[in-house]
Design a protein around this motif. Sequence first.
Motif, PDB file in Angstrom:
ATOM      1  N   ASN A  75       0.806  -1.228   0.000  1.00 39.91           N
ATOM      2  CA  ASN A  75       0.000   0.000   0.000  1.00 39.91           C
ATOM      3  C   ASN A  75       0.836   1.276   0.000  1.00 39.91           C
ATOM      4  O   ASN A  75       0.383   2.341   0.397  1.00 39.91           O
ATOM      5  N   GLY A  76       2.096   1.142  -0.423  1.00 38.45           N
ATOM      6  CA  GLY A  76       2.950   2.318  -0.543  1.00 38.45           C
ATOM      7  C   GLY A  76       3.591   2.781   0.749  1.00 38.45           C
ATOM      8  O   GLY A  76       4.200   3.852   0.787  1.00 38.45           O
ATOM      9  N   LYS A  77       3.494   1.984   1.808  1.00 30.65           N
ATOM     10  CA  LYS A  77       4.013   2.408   3.104  1.00 30.65           C
ATOM     11  C   LYS A  77       5.332   1.728   3.491  1.00 30.65           C
ATOM     12  O   LYS A  77       5.722   1.774   4.648  1.00 30.65           O
ATOM     13  N   ARG A  78       6.026   1.148   2.523  1.00 32.27           N
ATOM     14  CA  ARG A  78       7.292   0.471   2.839  1.00 32.27           C
ATOM     15  C   ARG A  78       8.291   1.449   3.440  1.00 32.27           C
ATOM     16  O   ARG A  78       8.896   1.180   4.496  1.00 32.27           O
ATOM     17  N   ASP A  79       8.469   2.584   2.807  1.00 32.58           N
ATOM     18  CA  ASP A  79       9.462   3.550   3.295  1.00 32.58           C
ATOM     19  C   ASP A  79       9.050   4.142   4.643  1.00 32.58           C
ATOM     20  O   ASP A  79       9.902   4.439   5.491  1.00 32.58           O
ATOM     21  N   GLU A  80       7.750   4.275   4.857  1.00 37.53           N
ATOM     22  CA  GLU A  80       7.259   4.730   6.155  1.00 37.53           C
ATOM     23  C   GLU A  80       7.588   3.695   7.236  1.00 37.53           C
ATOM     24  O   GLU A  80       7.969   4.049   8.359  1.00 37.53           O
ATOM     25  N   LEU A  81       7.469   2.423   6.867  1.00 35.89           N
ATOM     26  CA  LEU A  81       7.812   1.354   7.807  1.00 35.89           C
ATOM     27  C   LEU A  81       9.310   1.352   8.103  1.00 35.89           C
ATOM     28  O   LEU A  81       9.723   1.159   9.254  1.00 35.89           O
ATOM     29  N   VAL A  82      10.134   1.576   7.101  1.00 34.30           N
ATOM     30  CA  VAL A  82      11.585   1.672   7.302  1.00 34.30           C
ATOM     31  C   VAL A  82      11.898   2.776   8.310  1.00 34.30           C
ATOM     32  O   VAL A  82      12.688   2.571   9.250  1.00 34.30           O
ATOM     33  N   LYS A  83      11.276   3.921   8.127  1.00 34.33           N
ATOM     34  CA  LYS A  83      11.501   5.043   9.053  1.00 34.33           C
ATOM     35  C   LYS A  83      11.051   4.694  10.464  1.00 34.33           C
ATOM     36  O   LYS A  83      11.739   4.997  11.451  1.00 34.33           O
ATOM     37  N   HIS A  84       9.911   4.015  10.584  1.00 32.61           N
ATOM     38  CA  HIS A  84       9.396   3.609  11.893  1.00 32.61           C
ATOM     39  C   HIS A  84      10.362   2.632  12.566  1.00 32.61           C
ATOM     40  O   HIS A  84      10.648   2.748  13.771  1.00 32.61           O
ATOM     41  N   PHE A  85      10.868   1.674  11.805  1.00 30.37           N
ATOM     42  CA  PHE A  85      11.841   0.722  12.339  1.00 30.37           C
ATOM     43  C   PHE A  85      13.092   1.445  12.832  1.00 30.37           C
ATOM     44  O   PHE A  85      13.648   1.102  13.887  1.00 30.37           O
ATOM     45  N   GLN A  86      13.544   2.412  12.081  1.00 29.71           N
ATOM     46  CA  GLN A  86      14.727   3.174  12.488  1.00 29.71           C
ATOM     47  C   GLN A  86      14.482   3.892  13.808  1.00 29.71           C
ATOM     48  O   GLN A  86      15.352   3.910  14.691  1.00 29.71           O
ATOM     49  N   GLU A  87      13.310   4.462  13.955  1.00 30.97           N
ATOM     50  CA  GLU A  87      12.972   5.168  15.189  1.00 30.97           C
ATOM     51  C   GLU A  87      12.858   4.220  16.376  1.00 30.97           C
ATOM     52  O   GLU A  87      13.212   4.573  17.507  1.00 30.97           O
ATOM     53  N   LYS A  88      12.384   3.007  16.121  1.00 28.97           N
ATOM     54  CA  LYS A  88      12.180   2.031  17.192  1.00 28.97           C
ATOM     55  C   LYS A  88      13.409   1.145  17.435  1.00 28.97           C
ATOM     56  O   LYS A  88      13.415   0.322  18.357  1.00 28.97           O
ATOM     57  N   ILE A 131       7.919  -7.191  16.907  1.00 28.58           N
ATOM     58  CA  ILE A 131       8.195  -6.736  15.536  1.00 28.58           C
ATOM     59  C   ILE A 131       6.909  -6.695  14.717  1.00 28.58           C
ATOM     60  O   ILE A 131       6.615  -5.706  14.031  1.00 28.58           O
ATOM     61  N   THR A 132       6.126  -7.762  14.772  1.00 32.39           N
ATOM     62  CA  THR A 132       4.907  -7.824  13.964  1.00 32.39           C
ATOM     63  C   THR A 132       3.872  -6.795  14.428  1.00 32.39           C
ATOM     64  O   THR A 132       3.156  -6.206  13.607  1.00 32.39           O
ATOM     65  N   THR A 133       3.802  -6.558  15.719  1.00 33.31           N
ATOM     66  CA  THR A 133       2.879  -5.544  16.238  1.00 33.31           C
ATOM     67  C   THR A 133       3.238  -4.167  15.707  1.00 33.31           C
ATOM     68  O   THR A 133       2.359  -3.381  15.288  1.00 33.31           O
ATOM     69  N   GLU A 134       4.535  -3.855  15.699  1.00 33.94           N
ATOM     70  CA  GLU A 134       4.980  -2.556  15.194  1.00 33.94           C
ATOM     71  C   GLU A 134       4.724  -2.421  13.696  1.00 33.94           C
ATOM     72  O   GLU A 134       4.409  -1.335  13.200  1.00 33.94           O
ATOM     73  N   ILE A 135       4.860  -3.513  12.954  1.00 37.64           N
ATOM     74  CA  ILE A 135       4.580  -3.474  11.519  1.00 37.64           C
ATOM     75  C   ILE A 135       3.109  -3.129  11.275  1.00 37.64           C
ATOM     76  O   ILE A 135       2.781  -2.250  10.469  1.00 37.64           O
ATOM     77  N   LEU A 136       2.233  -3.815  11.968  1.00 39.03           N
ATOM     78  CA  LEU A 136       0.791  -3.623  11.761  1.00 39.03           C
ATOM     79  C   LEU A 136       0.342  -2.222  12.162  1.00 39.03           C
ATOM     80  O   LEU A 136      -0.600  -1.675  11.572  1.00 39.03           O
ATOM     81  N   LYS A 137       1.019  -1.633  13.139  1.00 38.53           N
ATOM     82  CA  LYS A 137       0.696  -0.252  13.521  1.00 38.53           C
ATOM     83  C   LYS A 137       0.862   0.712  12.353  1.00 38.53           C
ATOM     84  O   LYS A 137       0.092   1.661  12.183  1.00 38.53           O
ATOM     85  N   VAL A 138       1.873   0.468  11.539  1.00 38.66           N
ATOM     86  CA  VAL A 138       2.187   1.370  10.431  1.00 38.66           C
ATOM     87  C   VAL A 138       1.409   1.005   9.167  1.00 38.66           C
ATOM     88  O   VAL A 138       0.872   1.879   8.470  1.00 38.66           O
ATOM     89  N   VAL A 139       1.345  -0.271   8.888  1.00 40.34           N
ATOM     90  CA  VAL A 139       0.852  -0.728   7.587  1.00 40.34           C
ATOM     91  C   VAL A 139      -0.667  -0.727   7.507  1.00 40.34           C
ATOM     92  O   VAL A 139      -1.248  -0.427   6.459  1.00 40.34           O
ATOM     93  N   ASP A 140      -1.329  -1.072   8.595  1.00 42.83           N
ATOM     94  CA  ASP A 140      -2.803  -1.165   8.572  1.00 42.83           C
ATOM     95  C   ASP A 140      -3.465   0.128   9.066  1.00 42.83           C
ATOM     96  O   ASP A 140      -2.883   0.911   9.791  1.00 42.83           O
TER      97      ASP A 140
END
Length: 388
Positions: free
Chosen positions: A311-324, A379-388
Amino acid sequence: MKKLQMVDLKGQYEKIKEQVDQSIIEVVNSTAYINGPEVHGFQKEMEEYLGVKHVIPCANGTDALQIAMMGLGLQPGDEVITADFTFAATVEVIALLNLTPVLVDVDPKTYNIDVDAVEKAISPKTKAIVPVHLFGHVANMDAVMDLAKKHNLFVIEDNAQAIGADYTFKNGKKQKAGTIGDVGATSFFPSKNLGCYGDGGAIFTNNDDLAHTIRGIVNHGMYERYHHDVVGVNSRLDSIQAAVLRAKLPNLDTYNAARQNAARKYSEALSKSENIITPTTFTHKSCDVKCSICDTCDCHVFHQYTLRITNGKRDELVKHFQEKGIPHGVYYPIPLHLQKAYADERYDEADFTVTNQLVKEVIALPMHTELEDDQIEYITTEILKVVD
Protein backbone atom coordinates in the motif's frame (compact mmCIF):
# COMPACT_ATOMS: atom_id res chain seq x y z
CA MET A 1 12.93 -8.87 25.73
CA LYS A 2 16.46 -9.39 24.44
CA LYS A 3 17.99 -6.75 22.22
CA LEU A 4 16.83 -7.19 18.63
CA GLN A 5 19.46 -8.09 16.06
CA MET A 6 19.22 -8.79 12.35
CA VAL A 7 21.51 -11.79 12.92
CA ASP A 8 22.49 -13.06 16.37
CA LEU A 9 25.88 -14.64 15.75
CA LYS A 10 26.95 -14.34 19.38
CA GLY A 11 23.93 -16.24 20.66
CA GLN A 12 24.56 -18.99 18.14
CA TYR A 13 28.26 -19.14 19.05
CA GLU A 14 27.57 -19.50 22.76
CA LYS A 15 25.78 -22.81 22.15
CA ILE A 16 28.78 -24.34 20.36
CA LYS A 17 31.52 -22.30 22.06
CA GLU A 18 33.44 -25.18 23.57
CA GLN A 19 33.68 -27.11 20.31
CA VAL A 20 34.53 -24.05 18.22
CA ASP A 21 37.19 -22.81 20.64
CA GLN A 22 38.83 -26.20 20.89
CA SER A 23 38.87 -26.66 17.11
CA ILE A 24 40.49 -23.26 16.58
CA ILE A 25 43.12 -23.94 19.25
CA GLU A 26 43.96 -27.24 17.55
CA VAL A 27 44.51 -25.46 14.24
CA VAL A 28 46.76 -22.89 15.89
CA ASN A 29 48.74 -25.62 17.65
CA SER A 30 49.12 -27.57 14.42
CA THR A 31 50.08 -24.44 12.39
CA ALA A 32 48.35 -26.11 9.41
CA TYR A 33 46.59 -22.90 8.45
CA ILE A 34 46.15 -23.54 4.72
CA ASN A 35 44.79 -26.79 3.26
CA GLY A 36 45.13 -28.49 6.62
CA PRO A 37 43.17 -31.48 7.96
CA GLU A 38 40.23 -29.29 8.95
CA VAL A 39 39.72 -28.20 5.35
CA HIS A 40 39.83 -31.77 4.03
CA GLY A 41 37.56 -32.95 6.82
CA PHE A 42 35.00 -30.25 6.11
CA GLN A 43 35.09 -31.02 2.39
CA LYS A 44 34.27 -34.68 2.99
CA GLU A 45 31.54 -33.93 5.52
CA MET A 46 29.92 -31.40 3.22
CA GLU A 47 29.99 -33.87 0.32
CA GLU A 48 28.21 -36.42 2.50
CA TYR A 49 25.66 -33.88 3.74
CA LEU A 50 24.82 -32.62 0.25
CA GLY A 51 24.97 -36.00 -1.45
CA VAL A 52 27.31 -34.56 -4.07
CA LYS A 53 30.50 -36.13 -5.43
CA HIS A 54 32.74 -33.08 -5.20
CA VAL A 55 32.96 -30.08 -2.87
CA ILE A 56 35.83 -27.70 -3.60
CA PRO A 57 36.27 -25.11 -0.81
CA CYS A 58 37.43 -21.62 -1.76
CA ALA A 59 37.91 -18.16 -0.27
CA ASN A 60 34.40 -16.69 -0.62
CA GLY A 61 31.10 -17.01 -2.43
CA THR A 62 31.94 -14.52 -5.18
CA ASP A 63 35.10 -16.46 -6.02
CA ALA A 64 33.00 -19.64 -6.04
CA LEU A 65 30.76 -18.25 -8.79
CA GLN A 66 33.68 -16.91 -10.81
CA ILE A 67 35.67 -20.13 -10.56
CA ALA A 68 32.62 -22.20 -11.53
CA MET A 69 32.32 -20.16 -14.73
CA MET A 70 36.05 -20.41 -15.39
CA GLY A 71 35.86 -24.17 -14.97
CA LEU A 72 33.13 -24.45 -17.60
CA GLY A 73 35.39 -22.78 -20.16
CA LEU A 74 33.05 -19.91 -20.98
CA GLN A 75 34.60 -17.47 -23.43
CA PRO A 76 34.48 -13.65 -23.71
CA GLY A 77 31.26 -12.62 -25.40
CA ASP A 78 29.31 -15.67 -24.32
CA GLU A 79 25.95 -14.68 -22.85
CA VAL A 80 24.95 -15.74 -19.35
CA ILE A 81 21.35 -15.23 -18.25
CA THR A 82 20.55 -14.46 -14.62
CA ALA A 83 18.00 -12.66 -12.46
CA ASP A 84 17.74 -8.88 -12.25
CA PHE A 85 16.63 -9.05 -8.61
CA THR A 86 19.65 -10.33 -6.67
CA PHE A 87 22.92 -9.21 -5.10
CA ALA A 88 25.46 -7.75 -7.52
CA ALA A 89 27.99 -10.56 -7.06
CA THR A 90 25.94 -12.78 -9.35
CA VAL A 91 26.35 -10.45 -12.33
CA GLU A 92 29.70 -9.03 -11.20
CA VAL A 93 31.60 -12.23 -11.94
CA ILE A 94 30.00 -12.53 -15.37
CA ALA A 95 31.28 -9.08 -16.27
CA LEU A 96 34.72 -9.67 -14.71
CA LEU A 97 35.24 -12.63 -17.05
CA ASN A 98 34.28 -10.51 -20.08
CA LEU A 99 31.16 -12.58 -20.53
CA THR A 100 27.92 -10.81 -21.42
CA PRO A 101 25.35 -10.64 -18.62
CA VAL A 102 21.73 -10.90 -19.69
CA LEU A 103 19.34 -9.86 -16.94
CA VAL A 104 15.74 -11.04 -16.83
CA ASP A 105 12.75 -10.47 -14.57
CA VAL A 106 11.68 -12.64 -11.65
CA ASP A 107 8.54 -14.47 -10.57
CA PRO A 108 6.25 -12.27 -8.43
CA LYS A 109 5.49 -15.07 -5.96
CA THR A 110 8.94 -16.52 -5.30
CA TYR A 111 11.22 -13.62 -6.40
CA ASN A 112 13.28 -16.25 -8.23
CA ILE A 113 14.18 -16.16 -11.92
CA ASP A 114 11.22 -16.18 -14.32
CA VAL A 115 11.82 -19.17 -16.60
CA ASP A 116 9.56 -17.80 -19.34
CA ALA A 117 11.68 -14.64 -19.36
CA VAL A 118 14.81 -16.78 -19.58
CA GLU A 119 13.51 -18.59 -22.64
CA LYS A 120 12.69 -15.32 -24.39
CA ALA A 121 16.22 -14.05 -23.69
CA ILE A 122 18.04 -17.05 -25.16
CA SER A 123 20.09 -16.25 -28.26
CA PRO A 124 22.72 -18.13 -30.30
CA LYS A 125 25.34 -16.62 -27.96
CA THR A 126 23.71 -17.91 -24.77
CA LYS A 127 25.84 -20.48 -22.98
CA ALA A 128 24.59 -20.61 -19.39
CA ILE A 129 21.78 -19.85 -16.95
CA VAL A 130 22.44 -18.77 -13.36
CA PRO A 131 19.36 -19.36 -11.20
CA VAL A 132 19.66 -17.66 -7.81
CA HIS A 133 17.95 -19.40 -4.89
CA LEU A 134 16.98 -16.05 -3.47
CA PHE A 135 16.43 -15.53 0.26
CA GLY A 136 16.77 -19.29 0.78
CA HIS A 137 13.99 -20.42 -1.59
CA VAL A 138 14.99 -22.89 -4.28
CA ALA A 139 14.22 -21.75 -7.83
CA ASN A 140 12.04 -23.79 -10.18
CA MET A 141 14.77 -26.24 -11.11
CA ASP A 142 12.50 -28.60 -13.08
CA ALA A 143 11.83 -25.82 -15.55
CA VAL A 144 15.40 -24.48 -15.51
CA MET A 145 16.92 -27.89 -16.20
CA ASP A 146 14.38 -28.67 -18.94
CA LEU A 147 15.17 -25.37 -20.62
CA ALA A 148 18.92 -25.92 -20.33
CA LYS A 149 18.63 -29.38 -21.85
CA LYS A 150 16.47 -28.07 -24.70
CA HIS A 151 19.01 -25.37 -25.61
CA ASN A 152 22.22 -27.16 -24.55
CA LEU A 153 23.09 -24.64 -21.82
CA PHE A 154 25.10 -24.91 -18.62
CA VAL A 155 23.32 -24.36 -15.31
CA ILE A 156 25.31 -22.63 -12.56
CA GLU A 157 23.37 -22.48 -9.28
CA ASP A 158 23.93 -19.43 -7.09
CA ASN A 159 23.27 -21.14 -3.76
CA ALA A 160 24.75 -18.46 -1.50
CA GLN A 161 21.47 -18.06 0.39
CA ALA A 162 19.95 -21.56 0.35
CA ILE A 163 22.45 -24.01 1.81
CA GLY A 164 20.59 -27.01 3.21
CA ALA A 165 17.37 -26.45 1.26
CA ASP A 166 15.84 -29.40 -0.61
CA TYR A 167 14.26 -29.28 -4.03
CA THR A 168 11.48 -31.77 -4.75
CA PHE A 169 11.19 -32.53 -8.45
CA LYS A 170 7.83 -33.20 -10.08
CA ASN A 171 8.64 -36.91 -10.03
CA GLY A 172 9.05 -36.79 -6.23
CA LYS A 173 12.85 -37.01 -6.18
CA LYS A 174 14.59 -34.71 -3.69
CA GLN A 175 17.98 -33.09 -4.16
CA LYS A 176 19.91 -30.47 -2.22
CA ALA A 177 20.02 -26.96 -3.63
CA GLY A 178 23.34 -26.30 -5.33
CA THR A 179 23.80 -29.90 -6.52
CA ILE A 180 21.24 -29.97 -9.34
CA GLY A 181 22.89 -28.01 -12.15
CA ASP A 182 26.27 -28.57 -13.77
CA VAL A 183 27.87 -26.71 -10.87
CA GLY A 184 26.79 -24.84 -7.76
CA ALA A 185 28.41 -22.09 -5.71
CA THR A 186 27.84 -21.00 -2.13
CA SER A 187 29.07 -18.50 0.43
CA PHE A 188 29.97 -19.04 4.08
CA PHE A 189 29.83 -15.34 4.97
CA PRO A 190 29.15 -15.12 8.72
CA SER A 191 25.45 -14.19 8.37
CA LYS A 192 24.63 -17.13 6.08
CA ASN A 193 22.63 -20.11 7.33
CA LEU A 194 25.98 -21.93 7.49
CA GLY A 195 28.52 -19.20 8.13
CA CYS A 196 32.12 -19.11 9.26
CA TYR A 197 33.87 -16.34 11.22
CA GLY A 198 35.35 -14.61 8.21
CA ASP A 199 35.06 -15.20 4.47
CA GLY A 200 34.60 -18.59 2.89
CA GLY A 201 32.91 -20.35 -0.01
CA ALA A 202 32.63 -23.61 -1.91
CA ILE A 203 31.82 -25.05 -5.31
CA PHE A 204 29.76 -28.23 -5.81
CA THR A 205 29.60 -30.59 -8.78
CA ASN A 206 28.98 -34.21 -9.70
CA ASN A 207 31.16 -33.89 -12.81
CA ASP A 208 34.58 -35.50 -12.22
CA ASP A 209 36.36 -33.64 -15.02
CA LEU A 210 34.92 -30.29 -13.99
CA ALA A 211 35.90 -30.90 -10.37
CA HIS A 212 39.46 -31.66 -11.45
CA THR A 213 39.64 -28.44 -13.46
CA ILE A 214 38.24 -26.36 -10.60
CA ARG A 215 40.67 -27.85 -8.06
CA GLY A 216 43.48 -26.54 -10.23
CA ILE A 217 41.91 -23.13 -10.73
CA VAL A 218 41.51 -22.43 -6.99
CA ASN A 219 45.23 -23.08 -6.45
CA HIS A 220 46.99 -20.97 -9.09
CA GLY A 221 46.26 -23.57 -11.77
CA MET A 222 48.50 -26.13 -10.06
CA TYR A 223 47.94 -29.84 -9.58
CA GLU A 224 51.64 -30.35 -8.87
CA ARG A 225 53.66 -27.66 -7.13
CA TYR A 226 55.11 -25.12 -9.59
CA HIS A 227 53.42 -26.84 -12.54
CA HIS A 228 50.70 -24.48 -13.77
CA ASP A 229 48.41 -26.42 -16.11
CA VAL A 230 45.49 -23.99 -16.26
CA VAL A 231 45.03 -20.28 -15.62
CA GLY A 232 44.07 -20.07 -11.98
CA VAL A 233 43.51 -17.81 -9.00
CA ASN A 234 44.43 -17.89 -5.32
CA SER A 235 41.20 -18.81 -3.55
CA ARG A 236 41.42 -21.12 -0.57
CA LEU A 237 39.32 -21.70 2.53
CA ASP A 238 41.66 -21.40 5.50
CA SER A 239 41.79 -24.06 8.22
CA ILE A 240 40.35 -21.91 11.02
CA GLN A 241 37.25 -21.13 8.96
CA ALA A 242 36.93 -24.81 8.05
CA ALA A 243 37.10 -25.71 11.73
CA VAL A 244 34.24 -23.32 12.49
CA LEU A 245 32.19 -24.75 9.63
CA ARG A 246 32.80 -28.33 10.81
CA ALA A 247 31.45 -27.35 14.21
CA LYS A 248 28.35 -25.80 12.66
CA LEU A 249 27.55 -28.29 9.88
CA PRO A 250 25.96 -30.95 12.15
CA ASN A 251 23.61 -28.21 13.38
CA LEU A 252 22.61 -26.88 9.95
CA ASP A 253 19.29 -28.70 9.72
CA THR A 254 18.43 -27.53 13.24
CA TYR A 255 19.41 -23.97 12.31
CA ASN A 256 17.22 -24.08 9.20
CA ALA A 257 14.30 -25.56 11.15
CA ALA A 258 14.55 -22.69 13.66
CA ARG A 259 14.39 -20.19 10.80
CA GLN A 260 11.39 -21.96 9.29
CA ASN A 261 9.66 -21.95 12.67
CA ALA A 262 10.26 -18.21 13.06
CA ALA A 263 8.97 -17.66 9.53
CA ARG A 264 5.73 -19.49 10.35
CA LYS A 265 5.18 -17.25 13.37
CA TYR A 266 5.90 -14.11 11.38
CA SER A 267 3.46 -15.22 8.68
CA GLU A 268 0.74 -16.18 11.13
CA ALA A 269 0.83 -12.70 12.63
CA LEU A 270 1.12 -10.78 9.38
CA SER A 271 -0.90 -12.72 6.82
CA LYS A 272 -4.16 -11.24 8.14
CA SER A 273 -3.20 -7.85 6.71
CA GLU A 274 -4.43 -7.05 3.21
CA ASN A 275 -1.45 -4.74 2.76
CA ILE A 276 1.24 -7.37 3.33
CA ILE A 277 2.36 -10.26 1.14
CA THR A 278 4.21 -12.83 3.24
CA PRO A 279 6.71 -15.28 1.71
CA THR A 280 5.32 -18.30 -0.09
CA THR A 281 6.90 -21.65 -0.78
CA PHE A 282 5.92 -22.12 -4.40
CA THR A 283 8.32 -24.33 -6.27
CA HIS A 284 6.61 -25.41 -9.49
CA LYS A 285 4.93 -22.94 -11.78
CA SER A 286 2.09 -25.45 -12.08
CA CYS A 287 1.19 -24.87 -8.41
CA ASP A 288 -2.20 -23.15 -8.35
CA VAL A 289 -2.55 -23.12 -4.57
CA LYS A 290 -0.50 -20.89 -2.28
CA CYS A 291 1.63 -23.18 -0.13
CA SER A 292 1.84 -22.35 3.55
CA ILE A 293 5.11 -22.71 5.45
CA CYS A 294 4.13 -26.17 6.58
CA ASP A 295 5.79 -28.56 9.02
CA THR A 296 7.43 -30.43 6.14
CA CYS A 297 8.55 -27.32 4.26
CA ASP A 298 12.11 -27.86 3.03
CA CYS A 299 12.32 -25.82 -0.19
CA HIS A 300 12.82 -22.55 1.71
CA VAL A 301 15.38 -22.12 4.50
CA PHE A 302 14.74 -18.40 5.08
CA HIS A 303 18.13 -16.83 4.84
CA GLN A 304 15.92 -13.76 4.78
CA TYR A 305 12.26 -13.35 5.69
CA THR A 306 11.13 -10.77 3.15
CA LEU A 307 7.73 -9.09 3.07
CA ARG A 308 6.05 -7.00 0.41
CA ILE A 309 4.24 -3.89 1.66
CA THR A 310 1.68 -3.25 -1.06
CA ASN A 311 0.00 0.00 0.00
CA GLY A 312 2.95 2.32 -0.54
CA LYS A 313 4.01 2.41 3.10
CA ARG A 314 7.29 0.47 2.84
CA ASP A 315 9.46 3.55 3.29
CA GLU A 316 7.26 4.73 6.16
CA LEU A 317 7.81 1.35 7.81
CA VAL A 318 11.58 1.67 7.30
CA LYS A 319 11.50 5.04 9.05
CA HIS A 320 9.40 3.61 11.89
CA PHE A 321 11.84 0.72 12.34
CA GLN A 322 14.73 3.17 12.49
CA GLU A 323 12.97 5.17 15.19
CA LYS A 324 12.18 2.03 17.19
CA GLY A 325 15.63 0.47 16.76
CA ILE A 326 14.25 -2.56 14.92
CA PRO A 327 16.84 -4.07 12.55
CA HIS A 328 15.70 -4.54 8.97
CA GLY A 329 16.99 -4.66 5.42
CA VAL A 330 15.82 -3.64 1.98
CA TYR A 331 17.20 -6.33 -0.33
CA TYR A 332 17.57 -4.96 -2.99
CA PRO A 333 16.76 -1.24 -3.43
CA ILE A 334 18.03 -0.81 -7.01
CA PRO A 335 17.58 -3.40 -9.79
CA LEU A 336 20.80 -4.58 -11.39
CA HIS A 337 19.71 -3.36 -14.82
CA LEU A 338 19.62 0.20 -13.37
CA GLN A 339 22.99 0.00 -11.66
CA LYS A 340 25.59 2.19 -13.35
CA ALA A 341 28.03 -0.72 -13.71
CA TYR A 342 25.52 -2.99 -15.46
CA ALA A 343 23.17 -0.64 -17.32
CA ASP A 344 22.80 -1.55 -20.98
CA GLU A 345 20.81 -0.04 -23.82
CA ARG A 346 19.57 -3.53 -24.67
CA TYR A 347 17.27 -3.50 -21.66
CA ASP A 348 13.64 -2.43 -21.90
CA GLU A 349 11.91 -1.30 -18.69
CA ALA A 350 8.79 -3.15 -19.80
CA ASP A 351 10.69 -6.42 -19.33
CA PHE A 352 11.30 -5.75 -15.62
CA THR A 353 7.84 -4.97 -14.27
CA VAL A 354 8.06 -7.40 -11.33
CA THR A 355 11.55 -6.37 -10.22
CA ASN A 356 10.70 -2.68 -10.53
CA GLN A 357 7.69 -3.25 -8.27
CA LEU A 358 9.56 -5.40 -5.74
CA VAL A 359 12.24 -2.80 -5.09
CA LYS A 360 9.50 -0.41 -3.93
CA GLU A 361 7.80 -2.94 -1.65
CA VAL A 362 10.24 -5.41 -0.08
CA ILE A 363 11.57 -5.31 3.46
CA ALA A 364 13.42 -8.05 5.34
CA LEU A 365 12.85 -8.70 9.04
CA PRO A 366 15.29 -10.02 11.64
CA MET A 367 15.89 -13.69 10.88
CA HIS A 368 18.25 -16.01 12.71
CA THR A 369 18.39 -19.12 14.84
CA GLU A 370 17.99 -17.32 18.17
CA LEU A 371 14.75 -15.41 17.52
CA GLU A 372 12.31 -15.59 20.41
CA ASP A 373 8.52 -15.41 20.43
CA ASP A 374 8.33 -12.09 22.28
CA GLN A 375 10.68 -10.52 19.74
CA ILE A 376 8.54 -11.73 16.84
CA GLU A 377 5.41 -10.48 18.56
CA TYR A 378 6.94 -7.04 19.12
CA ILE A 379 8.19 -6.74 15.54
CA THR A 380 4.91 -7.82 13.96
CA THR A 381 2.88 -5.54 16.24
CA GLU A 382 4.98 -2.56 15.19
CA ILE A 383 4.58 -3.47 11.52
CA LEU A 384 0.79 -3.62 11.76
CA LYS A 385 0.70 -0.25 13.52
CA VAL A 386 2.19 1.37 10.43
CA VAL A 387 0.85 -0.73 7.59
CA ASP A 388 -2.80 -1.16 8.57
